[in-house]
Design an enzyme around this catalytic site. Structure first.
Site, PDB file in Angstrom:
ATOM      1  N   ASP A  50      14.597-121.274   8.243  1.00  0.00           N
ATOM      2  CA  ASP A  50      15.426-122.512   8.197  1.00  0.00           C
ATOM      3  C   ASP A  50      14.667-123.675   8.651  1.00  0.00           C
ATOM      4  O   ASP A  50      13.696-123.677   9.303  1.00  0.00           O
ATOM      5  CB  ASP A  50      16.266-122.204   9.776  1.00  0.00           C
ATOM      6  CG  ASP A  50      17.579-122.594   9.608  1.00  0.00           C
ATOM      7  OD1 ASP A  50      17.883-123.816   9.268  1.00  0.00           O
ATOM      8  OD2 ASP A  50      18.745-121.808   9.914  1.00  0.00           O
ATOM      9  N   ASP A  57      18.866-127.069   6.845  1.00  0.00           N
ATOM     10  CA  ASP A  57      19.840-127.457   7.871  1.00  0.00           C
ATOM     11  C   ASP A  57      20.584-128.709   7.164  1.00  0.00           C
ATOM     12  O   ASP A  57      20.058-129.861   7.013  1.00  0.00           O
ATOM     13  CB  ASP A  57      19.509-127.360   9.032  1.00  0.00           C
ATOM     14  CG  ASP A  57      20.471-127.548  10.120  1.00  0.00           C
ATOM     15  OD1 ASP A  57      21.289-126.501  10.298  1.00  0.00           O
ATOM     16  OD2 ASP A  57      20.393-128.398  10.822  1.00  0.00           O
ATOM     17  N   GLU A  91       7.196-118.606  -7.015  1.00  0.00           N
ATOM     18  CA  GLU A  91       8.269-119.291  -6.608  1.00  0.00           C
ATOM     19  C   GLU A  91       9.011-119.414  -5.152  1.00  0.00           C
ATOM     20  O   GLU A  91       8.825-118.657  -4.490  1.00  0.00           O
ATOM     21  CB  GLU A  91       9.551-118.911  -7.568  1.00  0.00           C
ATOM     22  CG  GLU A  91       9.354-119.198  -9.150  1.00  0.00           C
ATOM     23  CD  GLU A  91      10.293-118.890 -10.042  1.00  0.00           C
ATOM     24  OE1 GLU A  91      11.163-119.835 -10.501  1.00  0.00           O
ATOM     25  OE2 GLU A  91      10.913-117.833  -9.963  1.00  0.00           O
ATOM     26  N   HIS A 102      26.132-118.233  11.566  1.00  0.00           N
ATOM     27  CA  HIS A 102      25.816-118.277  12.805  1.00  0.00           C
ATOM     28  C   HIS A 102      27.042-119.510  13.594  1.00  0.00           C
ATOM     29  O   HIS A 102      26.922-119.645  14.718  1.00  0.00           O
ATOM     30  CB  HIS A 102      24.628-118.459  13.371  1.00  0.00           C
ATOM     31  CG  HIS A 102      24.123-119.890  12.768  1.00  0.00           C
ATOM     32  ND1 HIS A 102      23.901-119.980  11.273  1.00  0.00           N
ATOM     33  CD2 HIS A 102      23.600-120.771  13.319  1.00  0.00           C
ATOM     34  CE1 HIS A 102      23.444-121.080  11.077  1.00  0.00           C
ATOM     35  NE2 HIS A 102      23.443-121.607  12.260  1.00  0.00           N
ATOM     36  N   ASP A 103      27.669-120.008  12.642  1.00  0.00           N
ATOM     37  CA  ASP A 103      28.497-121.320  13.058  1.00  0.00           C
ATOM     38  C   ASP A 103      30.145-120.905  13.016  1.00  0.00           C
ATOM     39  O   ASP A 103      30.815-121.432  13.591  1.00  0.00           O
ATOM     40  CB  ASP A 103      28.166-122.248  12.426  1.00  0.00           C
ATOM     41  CG  ASP A 103      26.868-123.134  12.479  1.00  0.00           C
ATOM     42  OD1 ASP A 103      26.410-122.726  13.408  1.00  0.00           O
ATOM     43  OD2 ASP A 103      26.426-123.447  11.563  1.00  0.00           O
TER      44      ASP A 103
HETATM   45  C1  NOJ Z   1      23.886-126.747  11.400  1.00  0.00           C
HETATM   46  C2  NOJ Z   1      23.430-125.471  11.938  1.00  0.00           C
HETATM   47  O1  NOJ Z   1      23.960-124.110  11.455  1.00  0.00           O
HETATM   48  C3  NOJ Z   1      24.159-125.428  13.440  1.00  0.00           C
HETATM   49  O2  NOJ Z   1      23.969-124.040  14.023  1.00  0.00           O
HETATM   50  C4  NOJ Z   1      23.613-126.529  14.226  1.00  0.00           C
HETATM   51  O3  NOJ Z   1      24.172-126.609  15.582  1.00  0.00           O
HETATM   52  C5  NOJ Z   1      23.660-127.783  13.474  1.00  0.00           C
HETATM   53  N1  NOJ Z   1      23.387-127.604  12.176  1.00  0.00           N
HETATM   54  C6  NOJ Z   1      22.674-128.837  13.809  1.00  0.00           C
HETATM   55  O4  NOJ Z   1      21.479-128.391  13.693  1.00  0.00           O
END
Ligand code: NOJ
Length: 524
Positions: free
Chosen positions: A89, A191, A253, A320-321
């Site tokens: 990430d 991100d 790649e 995860h969000d």
């Molecule tokens: C997106 C990420 O997936 C999330 O978990 C995070 O809180 C925000 N960006 C800020 O980095």
């Protein structure tokens, strides 16, 4: 197929209740056995963990909670030895407020790093420079008493946004990309890519006419000027340039995956127009789509039709969000969702635990960790419920840790765990394994042409063709059995896989789908 690991919750090996890199290494056999091609690990960098690693204090190291660079190199070598790609990430929009760059930037107005972040004078009334709102609620501007200016943070005040209009920031961040690519990392998930550049004159964002308080404070305004600015595309293509040099020089790649929440037309712009941008702008549409055959069919067809020439599609069911697919669709339809995800054209991303049908876990108030929930409680915006530990077996703490895990396990872990479900011929885990094996054995499922066959009532059916191979996917999104007429070309087709029992009845050019049944048929 990309498998997302939330590293805090995958496998703990040092008894601190938090997962670590050594733990991931120990579970690589599970991942290759499942049939994934690549793993993407959410941030592992040194961090005060205000936003659980999305607040990076050093881009070129590993947080001691997860291990160190030596553990990382070992994990990478072991992944590669199994033919697994490893993606990290990359969090370029903002750093931690403890990052040395920001410590310098806030030290004085004439510090050489001042312009690495976004500093503005107060509005004439002394308040914030404009009405921009943090994604986690409240003004996106934080007052700095010492230097008498505000700094901008799209997320927490502990996550100041970098100033991507400053070429020195660009150079420093491209160096970070090279640091990991040189180590052998196969790609980066970027991100909030669409956030990187803000309108140069910082105008107020317009009010959102559809705003309801239940949506969360950030939705009071439309992020018209704070995100998705034209200049971001230059940055994305420069990043692609950094990645492409590895392929061109024979080092292998490197893939770029952009986290972008935008309507499809604007999302697809991130594939690039004149210059290539990211390989995969993440397509999150299935997460929120109405679970109806007609809407899904339209969404898939519109996305396919809008893809620019040569662009490779991708599909995501969870991360995860966002709420887990089993919580949103229920256990029976989570199996249908699995079949859908793994039979659409393009690269699928699977969020850890979704292969077990993990659901959202209710977190007791005293155990809430997510700053998003703590800042705007009670709106179901918190992300802890989808970040709970991976259940490996029936031993104490599900084999995740030998101590108290950082978030509670789901209540049914004694039966919903890897060891047990791997033995069950009809578990969702077995279904995922079989789907992934089918996808590998039948390239039409991954790369074949997509043609809609039916989207009436509860049945979504489509054909996938590649060369001489022809398959039909038929998904019953409802609670009643359904008869699906098969196209003439299907001839004597047979069942390759069912989400229910593999005993579907094919008769007189039609197939009978049971309630909540998904089928893959193959025409011989
Ligand atoms: C997106 C990420 O997936 C999330 O978990 C995070 O809180 C925000 N960006 C800020 O980095």
């Amino acid at each position: 197929m990309i498998y997302q690991i939330y590293p805090r919750s995958f496998q703990d090996t040092n008894a601190d209740g938090i997962g670590d890199l050594k733990g991931i290494e120990q579970r690589l056999d599970y991942l290759s056995g499942l049939g994934v091609d690549a793993i993407w690990i959410s941030p592992i960098y040194p961090s005060p963990m205000a936003d659980f690693g999305y607040d990076v204090a050093d881009y070129c190291d590993v947080d001691p909670r997860f291990g160190g660079l030596a553990n990382f190199d070992s994990l990478l070598a072991h992944a590669h030895a199994r033919g697994l790609k490893l993606l990290l990430d990359f969090v370029p929009n903002h750093t931690s407020d403890r990052h040395p760059w920001f410590v310098e930037s806030r030290a004085s107005r004439d510090n050489p790093k001042r312009d690495w972040y976004i500093w503005r004078d107060p509005a004439p009334d002394g308040g914030p420079p404009n009405n921009w709102i943090s994604d986690f609620g409240g003004s996106a501007w934080q007052w700095d008493e010492a230097t008498g200016q505000y700094y901008y943070h799209a997320f927490l005040k502990e996550q100041p946004d970098l100033n991507w209009r400053n070429p020195a920031v660009q150079t420093a961040m491209y160096d970070v990309m090279r640091f990991w690519f040189d180590r052998g990392v196969d790609g980066l998930r970027i991100d909030v890519l669409w956030h990187l550049v803000k309108a140069a004159d910082f105008p107020d964002n317009p009010p959102n006419p559809a705003y309801q308080p239940a949506m969360g404070d950030m939705h009071r305004v439309l992020q018209l000027h704070s995100t998705d600015q034209p200049e971001v595309h230059e940055i994305a293509s420069d990043m692609r340039g950094v990645a492409d040099r590895y392929g061109a020089s024979g080092q292998g790649e490197r893939v770029l995956i952009g986290e972008i929440y935008l309507p499809v037309d604007r999302l697809l712009h991130y594939y690039g127009r004149e210059r290539a941008e990211v390989h995969l702008p993440l397509n999150f549409q299935l997460i929120d789509a109405p679970w109806q055959a007609r809407s899904l069919a339209t969404l898939i067809a519109d996305y396919e039709a809008a893809l620019p020439p040569g662009a490779w599609p991708n599909w995501v069911l969870g991360n995860h969000d966002r709420p887990r697919v089993a919580a949103k669709r229920g256990q029976a339809q989570a199996r249908i969702a699995a079949m859908l995800l793994l039979t659409l054209r393009g690269t699928p991303t699977l969020y850890y635990g979704d292969e077990l049908g993990l659901s959202d876990v209710a977190i007791p108030p005293a155990q809430i960790q997510d700053p998003r929930e703590l800042r705007e409680p009670g709106l179901a915006l918190g992300r802890d419920p989808v970040r709970t530990p991976m259940p490996w077996d029936g031993s104490e703490n599900a084999g995740f840790t030998t101590t108290r895990p950082w978030l509670p396990l789901h209540a049914d872990w004694p039966v919903r765990n890897v060891a047990r479900m791997a033995q069950e011929p009809h578990s969702i885990l077995t279904l995922y394994r079989r789907l992934l094996a089918a996808r590998r054995a039948h390239p039409a499922l991954a790369i074949g042409d997509f043609a809609l066959l039916d989207a009436a009532g509860d049945v979504l059916a489509y054909a996938r063709r590649h060369g001489a191979e022809r398959l039909i996917v038929a998904l019953n999104l409802g609670e009643h059995s359904q008869r699906l007429e098969l196209p003439d070309w299907a001839g004597d087709c047979r069942v390759l896989l069912s989400t229910v029992a593999d005993a579907a009845l094919i008769e007189d050019g039609a197939v009978l789908l049971q309630a909540n049944e998904g089928l893959i048929l193959i025409a011989d």
